[in-house]
Write a protein that holds these residues in place. Structure first.
Motif, PDB file in Angstrom:
ATOM      1  N   GLY A 156       0.800  -1.221   0.000  1.00 54.17           N
ATOM      2  CA  GLY A 156       0.000   0.000   0.000  1.00 54.17           C
ATOM      3  C   GLY A 156       0.828   1.265   0.000  1.00 54.17           C
ATOM      4  O   GLY A 156       0.293   2.343  -0.266  1.00 54.17           O
ATOM      5  N   ALA A 157       2.089   1.172   0.322  1.00 54.28           N
ATOM      6  CA  ALA A 157       2.952   2.360   0.289  1.00 54.28           C
ATOM      7  C   ALA A 157       3.243   2.674  -1.177  1.00 54.28           C
ATOM      8  O   ALA A 157       3.803   1.858  -1.893  1.00 54.28           O
ATOM      9  N   ALA A 158       2.823   3.844  -1.616  1.00 55.69           N
ATOM     10  CA  ALA A 158       2.935   4.185  -3.030  1.00 55.69           C
ATOM     11  C   ALA A 158       4.119   5.101  -3.341  1.00 55.69           C
ATOM     12  O   ALA A 158       4.425   5.327  -4.506  1.00 55.69           O
ATOM     13  N   SER A 159       4.787   5.597  -2.316  1.00 54.30           N
ATOM     14  CA  SER A 159       5.899   6.516  -2.582  1.00 54.30           C
ATOM     15  C   SER A 159       7.059   6.198  -1.641  1.00 54.30           C
ATOM     16  O   SER A 159       6.901   5.511  -0.633  1.00 54.30           O
ATOM     17  N   GLY A 160       8.185   6.744  -1.973  1.00 54.24           N
ATOM     18  CA  GLY A 160       9.355   6.585  -1.126  1.00 54.24           C
ATOM     19  C   GLY A 160       9.127   7.169   0.254  1.00 54.24           C
ATOM     20  O   GLY A 160       9.570   6.617   1.265  1.00 54.24           O
ATOM     21  N   GLU A 161       8.412   8.274   0.324  1.00 55.12           N
ATOM     22  CA  GLU A 161       8.114   8.908   1.609  1.00 55.12           C
ATOM     23  C   GLU A 161       7.226   8.016   2.471  1.00 55.12           C
ATOM     24  O   GLU A 161       7.431   7.888   3.676  1.00 55.12           O
ATOM     25  N   GLN A 162       6.249   7.354   1.858  1.00 55.56           N
ATOM     26  CA  GLN A 162       5.383   6.443   2.619  1.00 55.56           C
ATOM     27  C   GLN A 162       6.183   5.242   3.136  1.00 55.56           C
ATOM     28  O   GLN A 162       5.979   4.789   4.265  1.00 55.56           O
ATOM     29  N   ILE A 163       7.102   4.739   2.334  1.00 54.65           N
ATOM     30  CA  ILE A 163       7.959   3.628   2.763  1.00 54.65           C
ATOM     31  C   ILE A 163       8.858   4.081   3.908  1.00 54.65           C
ATOM     32  O   ILE A 163       9.004   3.389   4.910  1.00 54.65           O
ATOM     33  N   ARG A 164       9.439   5.278   3.794  1.00 59.94           N
ATOM     34  CA  ARG A 164      10.289   5.817   4.853  1.00 59.94           C
ATOM     35  C   ARG A 164       9.520   5.921   6.162  1.00 59.94           C
ATOM     36  O   ARG A 164      10.014   5.551   7.225  1.00 59.94           O
ATOM     37  N   ARG A 165       8.276   6.425   6.109  1.00 60.11           N
ATOM     38  CA  ARG A 165       7.450   6.535   7.321  1.00 60.11           C
ATOM     39  C   ARG A 165       7.149   5.151   7.902  1.00 60.11           C
ATOM     40  O   ARG A 165       7.181   4.970   9.117  1.00 60.11           O
ATOM     41  N   SER A 166       6.868   4.188   7.035  1.00 63.19           N
ATOM     42  CA  SER A 166       6.599   2.817   7.513  1.00 63.19           C
ATOM     43  C   SER A 166       7.818   2.248   8.228  1.00 63.19           C
ATOM     44  O   SER A 166       7.697   1.612   9.278  1.00 63.19           O
ATOM     45  N   VAL A 167       8.988   2.476   7.657  1.00 62.03           N
ATOM     46  CA  VAL A 167      10.224   1.993   8.271  1.00 62.03           C
ATOM     47  C   VAL A 167      10.450   2.685   9.606  1.00 62.03           C
ATOM     48  O   VAL A 167      10.767   2.041  10.616  1.00 62.03           O
ATOM     49  N   ALA A 168      10.262   3.999   9.660  1.00 64.65           N
ATOM     50  CA  ALA A 168      10.468   4.755  10.906  1.00 64.65           C
ATOM     51  C   ALA A 168       9.513   4.264  11.989  1.00 64.65           C
ATOM     52  O   ALA A 168       9.918   4.074  13.144  1.00 64.65           O
ATOM     53  N   GLU A 169       8.256   4.023  11.660  1.00 66.40           N
ATOM     54  CA  GLU A 169       7.281   3.520  12.642  1.00 66.40           C
ATOM     55  C   GLU A 169       7.671   2.124  13.110  1.00 66.40           C
ATOM     56  O   GLU A 169       7.589   1.814  14.294  1.00 66.40           O
ATOM     57  N   TYR A 170       8.086   1.306  12.192  1.00 67.38           N
ATOM     58  CA  TYR A 170       8.499  -0.064  12.542  1.00 67.38           C
ATOM     59  C   TYR A 170       9.686  -0.034  13.503  1.00 67.38           C
ATOM     60  O   TYR A 170       9.717  -0.754  14.497  1.00 67.38           O
ATOM     61  N   LEU A 171      10.686   0.793  13.218  1.00 63.29           N
ATOM     62  CA  LEU A 171      11.884   0.858  14.048  1.00 63.29           C
ATOM     63  C   LEU A 171      11.580   1.358  15.458  1.00 63.29           C
ATOM     64  O   LEU A 171      12.270   0.995  16.408  1.00 63.29           O
ATOM     65  N   LYS A 172      10.527   2.174  15.626  1.00 59.22           N
ATOM     66  CA  LYS A 172      10.136   2.626  16.959  1.00 59.22           C
ATOM     67  C   LYS A 172       9.670   1.459  17.822  1.00 59.22           C
ATOM     68  O   LYS A 172       9.804   1.490  19.040  1.00 59.22           O
ATOM     69  N   THR A 173       9.112   0.414  17.187  1.00 60.02           N
ATOM     70  CA  THR A 173       8.577  -0.726  17.943  1.00 60.02           C
ATOM     71  C   THR A 173       9.622  -1.805  18.199  1.00 60.02           C
ATOM     72  O   THR A 173       9.409  -2.678  19.032  1.00 60.02           O
ATOM     73  N   GLU A 174      10.740  -1.755  17.515  1.00 59.85           N
ATOM     74  CA  GLU A 174      11.792  -2.771  17.657  1.00 59.85           C
ATOM     75  C   GLU A 174      12.768  -2.372  18.751  1.00 59.85           C
ATOM     76  O   GLU A 174      13.044  -1.195  18.953  1.00 59.85           O
ATOM     77  N   GLU A 175      13.297  -3.348  19.435  1.00 59.69           N
ATOM     78  CA  GLU A 175      14.323  -3.088  20.437  1.00 59.69           C
ATOM     79  C   GLU A 175      15.678  -3.487  19.859  1.00 59.69           C
ATOM     80  O   GLU A 175      16.211  -4.544  20.156  1.00 59.69           O
ATOM     81  N   LEU A 176      16.209  -2.616  19.019  1.00 63.26           N
ATOM     82  CA  LEU A 176      17.490  -2.868  18.372  1.00 63.26           C
ATOM     83  C   LEU A 176      18.604  -2.185  19.154  1.00 63.26           C
ATOM     84  O   LEU A 176      18.418  -1.107  19.732  1.00 63.26           O
ATOM     85  N   SER A 177      19.760  -2.811  19.135  1.00 63.29           N
ATOM     86  CA  SER A 177      20.929  -2.228  19.774  1.00 63.29           C
ATOM     87  C   SER A 177      21.277  -0.909  19.098  1.00 63.29           C
ATOM     88  O   SER A 177      21.102  -0.756  17.886  1.00 63.29           O
TER      89      SER A 177
END
Length: 181
Positions: A156-177
């Motif tokens: 459903g992400a139709a643009s690079g900006e939408q993909i970037r936002r999806s990645v940023a939201e996902y990374l907020k939920t992950e507990e990465l070093s």
């Protein structure tokens, strides 16, 4: 390789009765490995870009189908009577437990610091201690940045900006070093 200019040259005789030698990847072949001659009274360490786990592949030639091992393949039979105490291998960029083949301890140190997505997770170096003919090794975590792979459905992400936002939201939920690249 920056360590060895020619086949098994130089051969470094270190204190504590240790000799270190090896060969550059471009020079490796079963014939060259077979030509290695080490003094049995020394504790011999060989550095080599090679693979004891390489599998044969089938190729078609003028003679028909043939099994051909990869250039980096080291037949285990070649280790016999070589007087190698420790064979430090490259080629596989994943640290694997050391394994004994006769009197030779064979190990892949893996990578010290990941340089891409074929080198995931924490890197390491190996501290190798040779006492008499006994080889002991300890894995030392590198502390360098790590690479991780995650799956993110961006349907459903139709643009690079939408993909970037999806990645940023996902990374907020992950507990990465904080060391994760």
């Amino acid at each position: 390789s920056y360590f060895f200019d020619e086949l098994y040259t130089p051969c470094y005789d270190l204190p504590e009765n240790i000799t270190v030698t090896g060969m550059d990847t471009k020079d490796f072949s079963s014939q060259n490995f077979a030509s290695l001659s080490l003094r049995p009274e020394r504790n011999n360490v060989v550095l080599l870009h090679g693979d004891i786990y390489a599998t044969a592949s089938t190729v078609v030639s003028e003679q028909g189908l043939q099994n051909v091992k990869s250039k980096e393949s080291i037949p285990l039979g070649l280790l016999k009577d070589k007087h190698i105490n420790y064979l430090a291998l490259g080629h596989i960029h994943k640290p694997l437990p050391a394994k004994a083949y006769g009197t030779t301890v064979v190990a892949y140190s893996g990578f010290f610091a990941g340089r891409g997505f074929d080198e995931l997770g924490e890197g390491q170096a190996r501290f190798v201690q040779i006492e008499g003919k006994t080889v002991r090794e300890i894995a030392l975590p590198s502390g360098a940045d790590t690479f991780e792979c995650r799956v993110l459905d961006c349907t459903g992400a139709a643009s690079g900006e939408q993909i970037r936002r999806s990645v940023a939201e996902y990374l907020k939920t992950e507990e990465l070093s904080p060391r994760t690249a």
